[in-house]
Motif scaffolding. Structure first.
Motif, mmCIF file in Angstrom:
data_model
loop_
_atom_site.group_PDB
_atom_site.id
_atom_site.type_symbol
_atom_site.label_atom_id
_atom_site.label_comp_id
_atom_site.label_asym_id
_atom_site.label_seq_id
_atom_site.Cartn_x
_atom_site.Cartn_y
_atom_site.Cartn_z
ATOM 1 N N GLU A 1 -9.891 -9.451 0.375
ATOM 2 C CA GLU A 1 -10.395 -9.697 -0.973
ATOM 3 C C GLU A 1 -9.320 -10.275 -1.875
ATOM 4 O OE1 GLU A 1 -11.908 -6.040 -2.395
ATOM 5 O OE2 GLU A 1 -13.805 -6.189 -1.294
ATOM 6 N N ASP A 2 -8.068 -9.849 -1.700
ATOM 7 C CA ASP A 2 -7.007 -10.210 -2.638
ATOM 8 C C ASP A 2 -6.069 -11.286 -2.117
ATOM 9 O OD1 ASP A 2 -8.003 -8.473 -4.433
ATOM 10 O OD2 ASP A 2 -6.546 -6.899 -4.095
ATOM 11 N N LYS A 3 -6.400 -11.926 -1.017
ATOM 12 C CA LYS A 3 -5.515 -12.948 -0.448
ATOM 13 C C LYS A 3 -5.269 -14.068 -1.452
ATOM 14 C CE LYS A 3 -4.992 -15.971 3.550
ATOM 15 N NZ LYS A 3 -5.592 -16.430 4.823
ATOM 16 N N PHE A 4 -6.338 -14.581 -2.062
ATOM 17 C CA PHE A 4 -6.166 -15.674 -3.014
ATOM 18 C C PHE A 4 -5.532 -15.177 -4.299
ATOM 19 C CE2 PHE A 4 -6.880 -19.738 -4.788
ATOM 20 C CZ PHE A 4 -7.269 -19.573 -6.107
ATOM 21 N N PHE A 5 -5.898 -13.967 -4.707
ATOM 22 C CA PHE A 5 -5.349 -13.387 -5.935
ATOM 23 C C PHE A 5 -3.832 -13.318 -5.882
ATOM 24 C CE2 PHE A 5 -3.688 -9.458 -7.852
ATOM 25 C CZ PHE A 5 -3.939 -9.736 -9.177
ATOM 26 N N TYR A 6 -3.299 -12.817 -4.776
ATOM 27 C CA TYR A 6 -1.856 -12.679 -4.666
ATOM 28 C C TYR A 6 -1.164 -14.032 -4.608
ATOM 29 C CZ TYR A 6 -1.527 -7.687 -4.430
ATOM 30 O OH TYR A 6 -1.551 -6.366 -4.763
ATOM 31 N N LYS A 7 -1.795 -14.995 -3.929
ATOM 32 C CA LYS A 7 -1.206 -16.323 -3.848
ATOM 33 C C LYS A 7 -1.052 -16.919 -5.232
ATOM 34 C CE LYS A 7 -1.852 -20.862 -1.731
ATOM 35 N NZ LYS A 7 -2.736 -21.694 -0.866
ATOM 36 N N LYS B 1 -7.658 -3.533 5.358
ATOM 37 C CA LYS B 1 -8.094 -4.868 5.790
ATOM 38 C C LYS B 1 -9.022 -5.487 4.753
ATOM 39 C CE LYS B 1 -10.683 -7.243 9.442
ATOM 40 N NZ LYS B 1 -11.448 -7.068 10.713
ATOM 41 N N LYS B 2 -9.956 -4.703 4.254
ATOM 42 C CA LYS B 2 -10.898 -5.188 3.244
ATOM 43 C C LYS B 2 -10.161 -5.655 1.992
ATOM 44 C CE LYS B 2 -14.797 -3.482 0.458
ATOM 45 N NZ LYS B 2 -14.152 -3.510 -0.882
ATOM 46 N N LEU B 3 -9.210 -4.863 1.524
ATOM 47 C CA LEU B 3 -8.472 -5.234 0.319
ATOM 48 C C LEU B 3 -7.596 -6.459 0.559
ATOM 49 C CD1 LEU B 3 -7.409 -1.757 -1.114
ATOM 50 C CD2 LEU B 3 -9.325 -3.194 -1.789
ATOM 51 N N ASN B 4 -6.987 -6.547 1.738
ATOM 52 C CA ASN B 4 -6.182 -7.727 2.065
ATOM 53 C C ASN B 4 -7.025 -8.992 2.009
ATOM 54 O OD1 ASN B 4 -3.653 -6.570 2.438
ATOM 55 N ND2 ASN B 4 -3.967 -6.202 4.623
ATOM 56 N N TYR C 1 0.872 -1.174 0.000
ATOM 57 C CA TYR C 1 0.000 0.000 0.000
ATOM 58 C C TYR C 1 0.910 1.226 0.000
ATOM 59 C CZ TYR C 1 -3.520 -3.428 1.054
ATOM 60 O OH TYR C 1 -4.346 -4.532 0.976
ATOM 61 N N ALA C 2 0.903 1.929 -1.116
ATOM 62 C CA ALA C 2 1.848 3.029 -1.303
ATOM 63 C C ALA C 2 1.178 4.373 -1.023
ATOM 64 C CB ALA C 2 2.403 3.011 -2.725
ATOM 65 N N PHE C 3 1.983 5.309 -0.501
ATOM 66 C CA PHE C 3 1.497 6.651 -0.196
ATOM 67 C C PHE C 3 2.269 7.642 -1.059
ATOM 68 C CE2 PHE C 3 0.137 4.062 3.190
ATOM 69 C CZ PHE C 3 -0.988 4.645 3.735
ATOM 70 N N ALA C 4 1.530 8.351 -1.904
ATOM 71 C CA ALA C 4 2.137 9.289 -2.848
ATOM 72 C C ALA C 4 1.495 10.662 -2.684
ATOM 73 C CB ALA C 4 1.962 8.784 -4.282
ATOM 74 N N GLY C 5 2.142 11.667 -3.267
ATOM 75 C CA GLY C 5 1.603 13.017 -3.214
ATOM 76 C C GLY C 5 2.706 14.043 -3.311
ATOM 77 N N ARG C 6 2.308 15.300 -3.355
ATOM 78 C CA ARG C 6 3.285 16.371 -3.424
ATOM 79 C C ARG C 6 4.128 16.409 -2.155
ATOM 80 N NH1 ARG C 6 1.121 21.018 -3.082
ATOM 81 N NH2 ARG C 6 -1.064 20.423 -2.869
ATOM 82 N N SER C 7 5.283 17.007 -2.264
ATOM 83 C CA SER C 7 6.188 17.112 -1.125
ATOM 84 C C SER C 7 5.512 17.860 0.029
ATOM 85 C CB SER C 7 7.467 17.858 -1.527
ATOM 86 O OG SER C 7 8.147 17.151 -2.532
ATOM 87 N N ILE D 1 1.199 -3.881 -5.965
ATOM 88 C CA ILE D 1 0.589 -2.728 -5.304
ATOM 89 C C ILE D 1 -0.921 -2.978 -5.218
ATOM 90 C CG2 ILE D 1 0.146 -0.261 -5.377
ATOM 91 C CD1 ILE D 1 2.642 0.096 -7.011
ATOM 92 N N ASN D 2 -1.420 -3.092 -4.007
ATOM 93 C CA ASN D 2 -2.850 -3.333 -3.816
ATOM 94 C C ASN D 2 -3.647 -2.053 -3.936
ATOM 95 O OD1 ASN D 2 -4.582 -5.438 -3.581
ATOM 96 N ND2 ASN D 2 -4.377 -5.708 -1.383
ATOM 97 N N CYS D 3 -3.066 -0.959 -3.499
ATOM 98 C CA CYS D 3 -3.731 0.339 -3.606
ATOM 99 C C CYS D 3 -2.700 1.437 -3.422
ATOM 100 C CB CYS D 3 -4.827 0.470 -2.546
ATOM 101 S SG CYS D 3 -5.736 2.043 -2.617
ATOM 102 N N LEU D 4 -2.885 2.519 -4.153
ATOM 103 C CA LEU D 4 -2.059 3.705 -3.966
ATOM 104 C C LEU D 4 -2.926 4.785 -3.339
ATOM 105 C CD1 LEU D 4 0.690 5.228 -6.012
ATOM 106 C CD2 LEU D 4 -1.284 6.689 -5.584
ATOM 107 N N PHE D 5 -2.484 5.307 -2.205
ATOM 108 C CA PHE D 5 -3.178 6.401 -1.546
ATOM 109 C C PHE D 5 -2.524 7.712 -1.969
ATOM 110 C CE2 PHE D 5 -3.958 2.754 1.206
ATOM 111 C CZ PHE D 5 -5.322 2.855 1.433
ATOM 112 N N LEU D 6 -3.276 8.515 -2.694
ATOM 113 C CA LEU D 6 -2.768 9.799 -3.184
ATOM 114 C C LEU D 6 -3.210 10.899 -2.235
ATOM 115 C CD1 LEU D 6 -1.327 11.520 -5.269
ATOM 116 C CD2 LEU D 6 -3.448 11.571 -6.604
#
Length: 208
Positions: A194-200, A189-192, A26-32, A105-110
């Motif tokens: 939902e994607d547990k089997f997908f990532y495996k 938590k919700k994304l984890n 889970y990545a966190f991006a944005g302006r400085s 990357i499961n989600c990027l938080f901008l």
């Protein structure tokens, strides 16, 4: 979801240095200076795990934090400000190579500073995310810096501009008051779940 374990794993300054791991990220991006490192510290309930500075452009590396030995929070360098122009291209390439080529990357938080109406540099970044089909959420930061009327106005106008690109999920947070962090934790938590089997499955396929 309770966070009981936090480990700083490493910093990378080159995309080729990124270590192979199967865990969701889970990545966190944005302006400085938008509050990425502060938000990570707030989420994990630690004060000094992610380095925080009052000076924009302090984070120049990709920092990896392993949470509960299962998933990662990723603190990316900020875009839009560079104390040294020679670093601008290098840091931009580092950010984009990670976001657009990293497989797990499961989600990027901008993060968007709510004290200002969303800026063109953010909208351009959102357009790139859409073009590459990157799943992202918007996080409005520093909501404690404004009165309710101005806050609602700025968020409304920003959302209106972003919606010209695509529908999206958004959060608003205050690091000082720890407001909004549980919403983000529950979304992770919700994304984890939902994607547990997908990532495996995804990771046992060579070159997937």
């Amino acid at each position: 979801m309770k966070i009981f374990s936090v480990k700083f794993k490493r910093s990378t300054y080159n995309f080729n240095q990124l270590f192979i791991k199967k865990n969701p990220e889970y990545a966190f991006a944005g302006r400085s200076n938008v509050g990425k490192s502060s938000l990570i510290n707030c989420i994990i309930n630690r004060k000094k795990i992610a380095k925080v500075s009052s000076h924009p452009g302090s984070t120049k590396l990709i920092n990896h934090y392993l949470i509960n030995n299962k998933w990662y929070l990723i603190d990316l360098p900020g875009y839009g400000y560079f104390s040294e122009k020679k670093n601008k291209k290098k840091i931009q390439e580092l950010i984009e190579n990670y976001i657009f080529h990293r497989k797990n990357i499961n989600c990027l938080f901008l993060l968007i500073d709510c004290r200002f109406i969303i800026q063109k540099i953010d909208l351009d970044f959102i357009q790139k995310l859409n073009n590459k089909k990157i799943h992202f959420c918007i996080v409005f930061t520093k909501i404690d810096k404004l009165n309710c009327k101005t806050l609602d106005k700025n968020i409304f106008l920003s959302i209106k501009k972003i919606k010209t690109y695509k529908p999206f999920i958004w959060f608003k947070v205050s690091i000082k008051k720890k407001y909004g962090k549980n919403d983000i934790i529950q979304y992770i938590k919700k994304l984890n779940n939902e994607d547990k089997f997908f990532y495996k499955q995804k990771l046992i396929i060579p070159n997937s």
